[in-house]
Design an enzyme around this catalytic site. Sequence first.
Site, PDB file in Angstrom:
ATOM      1  N   ASP A   1     -25.809 -15.457  24.071  1.00  0.00           N
ATOM      2  CA  ASP A   1     -26.067 -14.136  24.640  1.00  0.00           C
ATOM      3  C   ASP A   1     -27.049 -14.353  25.791  1.00  0.00           C
ATOM      4  O   ASP A   1     -28.212 -14.692  25.570  1.00  0.00           O
ATOM      5  CB  ASP A   1     -26.664 -13.223  23.556  1.00  0.00           C
ATOM      6  CG  ASP A   1     -26.881 -11.801  24.057  1.00  0.00           C
ATOM      7  OD1 ASP A   1     -27.143 -11.618  25.264  1.00  0.00           O
ATOM      8  OD2 ASP A   1     -26.818 -10.864  23.242  1.00  0.00           O
TER       9      ASP A   1
ATOM     10  N   TYR B   1     -31.387 -10.248  19.058  1.00  0.00           N
ATOM     11  CA  TYR B   1     -31.146  -8.826  19.306  1.00  0.00           C
ATOM     12  C   TYR B   1     -30.748  -8.128  18.001  1.00  0.00           C
ATOM     13  O   TYR B   1     -29.839  -8.581  17.300  1.00  0.00           O
ATOM     14  CB  TYR B   1     -30.033  -8.679  20.354  1.00  0.00           C
ATOM     15  CG  TYR B   1     -29.573  -7.258  20.510  1.00  0.00           C
ATOM     16  CD1 TYR B   1     -30.446  -6.286  20.983  1.00  0.00           C
ATOM     17  CD2 TYR B   1     -28.288  -6.876  20.171  1.00  0.00           C
ATOM     18  CE1 TYR B   1     -30.042  -4.969  21.104  1.00  0.00           C
ATOM     19  CE2 TYR B   1     -27.870  -5.562  20.292  1.00  0.00           C
ATOM     20  CZ  TYR B   1     -28.758  -4.617  20.754  1.00  0.00           C
ATOM     21  OH  TYR B   1     -28.362  -3.315  20.868  1.00  0.00           O
TER      22      TYR B   1
ATOM     23  N   LYS C   1     -27.901  -4.013  30.904  1.00  0.00           N
ATOM     24  CA  LYS C   1     -29.270  -4.401  31.223  1.00  0.00           C
ATOM     25  C   LYS C   1     -29.372  -4.870  32.681  1.00  0.00           C
ATOM     26  O   LYS C   1     -29.211  -4.060  33.574  1.00  0.00           O
ATOM     27  CB  LYS C   1     -29.742  -5.468  30.231  1.00  0.00           C
ATOM     28  CG  LYS C   1     -29.418  -5.125  28.758  1.00  0.00           C
ATOM     29  CD  LYS C   1     -30.138  -3.912  28.232  1.00  0.00           C
ATOM     30  CE  LYS C   1     -29.599  -3.389  26.903  1.00  0.00           C
ATOM     31  NZ  LYS C   1     -29.491  -4.374  25.815  1.00  0.00           N
TER      32      LYS C   1
ATOM     33  N   ARG D   1      -5.250   1.068  28.997  1.00  0.00           N
ATOM     34  CA  ARG D   1      -6.014   0.210  28.078  1.00  0.00           C
ATOM     35  C   ARG D   1      -5.738  -1.270  28.300  1.00  0.00           C
ATOM     36  O   ARG D   1      -6.461  -2.131  27.815  1.00  0.00           O
ATOM     37  CB  ARG D   1      -5.711   0.616  26.613  1.00  0.00           C
ATOM     38  CG  ARG D   1      -6.568  -0.111  25.602  1.00  0.00           C
ATOM     39  CD  ARG D   1      -6.710   0.552  24.217  1.00  0.00           C
ATOM     40  NE  ARG D   1      -5.619   1.425  23.845  1.00  0.00           N
ATOM     41  CZ  ARG D   1      -4.441   1.027  23.336  1.00  0.00           C
ATOM     42  NH1 ARG D   1      -4.219  -0.260  23.146  1.00  0.00           N
ATOM     43  NH2 ARG D   1      -3.504   1.891  23.024  1.00  0.00           N
TER      44      ARG D   1
HETATM   45  C1  LIG Z   1     -28.808  -4.506  24.591  1.00  0.00           C
HETATM   46  C2  LIG Z   1     -28.403  -5.838  24.121  1.00  0.00           C
HETATM   47  C3  LIG Z   1     -27.148  -6.046  23.518  1.00  0.00           C
HETATM   48  C4  LIG Z   1     -26.189  -4.913  23.216  1.00  0.00           C
HETATM   49  O1  LIG Z   1     -25.688  -4.338  24.380  1.00  0.00           O
HETATM   50  P1  LIG Z   1     -25.234  -2.801  24.506  1.00  0.00           P
HETATM   51  O2  LIG Z   1     -24.772  -2.728  25.899  1.00  0.00           O
HETATM   52  O3  LIG Z   1     -26.439  -1.964  24.197  1.00  0.00           O
HETATM   53  O4  LIG Z   1     -24.162  -2.571  23.490  1.00  0.00           O
HETATM   54  C5  LIG Z   1     -26.804  -7.340  23.161  1.00  0.00           C
HETATM   55  N1  LIG Z   1     -27.658  -8.372  23.361  1.00  0.00           N
HETATM   56  C6  LIG Z   1     -28.873  -8.216  23.927  1.00  0.00           C
HETATM   57  C7  LIG Z   1     -29.754  -9.389  24.123  1.00  0.00           C
HETATM   58  C8  LIG Z   1     -29.287  -6.938  24.332  1.00  0.00           C
HETATM   59  O5  LIG Z   1     -30.490  -6.788  24.878  1.00  0.00           O
END
Ligand SMILES: *Cc1c(COP(=O)(O)O)cnc(C)c1O
Length: 372
Positions: free
Chosen positions: A168, A97, A193, A46
């Site tokens: 983000d 998001y 993504k 961890r």
């Molecule tokens: C999908 C997404 C997240 C969250 O990510 P996960 O990997 O699904 O936990 C955060 N911000 C944006 C803009 C996203 O598209």
Amino acid sequence: MVTDSKWHAETLAIVAGRAPTPGGPFNVPPTFASTYRDGGDIGYGRWGNPTWSAFEEALGELEGGYCVSFASGLAAVSALLASLPLATTVVYPGDGYNGTRGLLERLDKEGRLHTRAVDVVNTNEVLEAMDGADLLWLESPTNPMLGVADLPTILRSARDAGVVAVVDNTFATPMLQQPLALGASAVVHSATKYIGGHSDLLMGAVIVADESRRDELVEWRTTLGAIPGVMEAYLALRGLRTLPVRFARQQRTAAELAERLDDHRHVRRVRYPGLVTDPGFERASSLMGGFGAMLSFEVHDAPSADRIVESLRLIVGGTSLGGVETTIDRRGRWKGEESVPGGLLRLSVGLEHPVDLWADLDDALNGVFANP
Ligand SMILES: *Cc1c(COP(=O)(O)O)cnc(C)c1O
């Protein structure tokens, strides 16, 4: 790995995160280990992993900072929020998001912090909401409305006001903007993504400008336990190697589809910052290195939008985004997306041939509206 500061993202994505051991493999292999023998520098599974470190080095190079990886994008968001003092005031995008919004709103309801929702496209609204705030959460372009924020102006003001700013960067990726260079305190990614890019893993990351902040985040990760899987980290780095070439092709196709959708008689409105008529066009042209591969378009109503999704043969209906396959999602069907127009379809443009993608969209649109 010491990289050359003049190298472009395409080069960094290939050379960063390698093990330069003579005779060793080109790629850092997945290290499956919960425990390490005494005498080394990791100890327990961890606390660290060489495969995470390789991924972190590469994404850190692309964003221009120090990267810490997490089990998912939301785990990365949670780690950042967990490190805040109690009763912090957070300014956040009202149309950002939905996972981040849901988490912030829940923490607010439970009295852990105070939130203020803003429209990040409206710079004055953001600057006013920053008064007395501690943390500014940003997303640009926004999801799914594709609004573009004036990040340089907002981040400069945040810095002057002593407000910690987090961006983000999942939608834009470091290919379009590097928020740390504009003054952001941290960048967050859902590596699930575009970075992973193949719809086969969940992972997240935070990138910060200084090493001491990185060490704090590693401590939070160790304490919270939101560590990435080894195979995920290996695959995410494998995905990242082709991010620049995938993203370039995906955004070229997105631009072509946006133009064609914009001319289609059954499409009411297209939201894509690369369209000259889009409200975000001028900002995106001057602030971003491209217009991205996400677009949204609106048709008459929610039932016809659902029928379009059902009648597509190549494009896959499903949530999430950033994969090699083109996916479509009627965002209004999700909890927390009540303000999104019912007939809005969000398209994550993949790597299929644009002619095939257009034929699929055109057939579905004409089919649905020919037989209402
Ligand atoms: C999908 C997404 C997240 C969250 O990510 P996960 O990997 O699904 O936990 C955060 N911000 C944006 C803009 C996203 O598209």
